[in-house]
Design a protein around this motif. Structure first.
Motif, mmCIF file in Angstrom:
data_model
loop_
_atom_site.group_PDB
_atom_site.id
_atom_site.type_symbol
_atom_site.label_atom_id
_atom_site.label_comp_id
_atom_site.label_asym_id
_atom_site.label_seq_id
_atom_site.Cartn_x
_atom_site.Cartn_y
_atom_site.Cartn_z
ATOM 1 N N VAL A 1 0.853 -1.186 0.000
ATOM 2 C CA VAL A 1 0.000 0.000 0.000
ATOM 3 C C VAL A 1 0.885 1.231 0.000
ATOM 4 O O VAL A 1 1.753 1.389 0.859
ATOM 5 C CB VAL A 1 -0.931 0.011 1.235
ATOM 6 C CG1 VAL A 1 -1.767 1.277 1.254
ATOM 7 C CG2 VAL A 1 -1.814 -1.227 1.259
ATOM 8 N N ASP B 1 0.374 5.353 -0.207
ATOM 9 C CA ASP B 1 -0.593 6.463 -0.144
ATOM 10 C C ASP B 1 -2.034 5.968 -0.263
ATOM 11 O O ASP B 1 -2.860 6.554 -0.955
ATOM 12 C CB ASP B 1 -0.300 7.495 -1.245
ATOM 13 C CG ASP B 1 1.041 8.177 -1.054
ATOM 14 O OD1 ASP B 1 1.445 8.372 0.109
ATOM 15 O OD2 ASP B 1 1.689 8.505 -2.070
ATOM 16 N N GLY B 2 -2.319 4.846 0.402
ATOM 17 C CA GLY B 2 -3.677 4.316 0.421
ATOM 18 C C GLY B 2 -4.080 3.541 -0.817
ATOM 19 O O GLY B 2 -5.224 3.107 -0.933
ATOM 20 N N VAL B 3 -3.145 3.331 -1.743
ATOM 21 C CA VAL B 3 -3.433 2.612 -2.979
ATOM 22 C C VAL B 3 -2.635 1.303 -2.979
ATOM 23 O O VAL B 3 -1.435 1.293 -2.671
ATOM 24 C CB VAL B 3 -3.043 3.462 -4.221
ATOM 25 C CG1 VAL B 3 -3.292 2.680 -5.492
ATOM 26 C CG2 VAL B 3 -3.827 4.767 -4.218
ATOM 27 N N VAL C 1 -0.641 -1.469 -4.710
ATOM 28 C CA VAL C 1 0.151 -1.611 -5.941
ATOM 29 C C VAL C 1 1.030 -2.859 -5.828
ATOM 30 O O VAL C 1 1.328 -3.331 -4.733
ATOM 31 C CB VAL C 1 1.043 -0.372 -6.205
ATOM 32 C CG1 VAL C 1 0.196 0.860 -6.465
ATOM 33 C CG2 VAL C 1 1.991 -0.139 -5.064
#
Length: 86
Positions: free
Chosen positions: A76, A78-80, A82
């Protein structure tokens, strides 16, 4: 009660999945403990919910399942979510 705990841990570790190398028949577990499937499933669900046990739980997942965790290749940022860079 032992059957319910075993069922909860077996469930989160995919042990009732016939494709799993560590497959265990639910019927064998139920017969060993002398319990019924419906009661066992309900109590197992309560245990999993109470203790927040889910698939790939870091403290209760067997090593073979943890190695196949699809989230091992993700992170994760920044809250995403990947994929990790190789």
């Amino acid at each position: 009660m032992g059957c319910w705990v075993i069922h909860a841990l077996a469930t989160i570790n995919f042990l009732f999945d016939k494709d799993n190398d560590s497959y265990v028949s639910l019927d064998v577990v139920l017969e060993y403990f002398g319990t019924k499937q419906n009661t066992t499933s309900q109590k197992s669900k309560q245990i999993r919910e109470k203790f927040k046990l889910g698939y790939f739980h870091p403290d209760f997942t067997i090593q073979a399942v943890a190695q196949d965790n699809p989230f091992n290749d993700m992170q994760v940022i920044d809250g995403v979510i990947v994929l990790k860079r190789q």
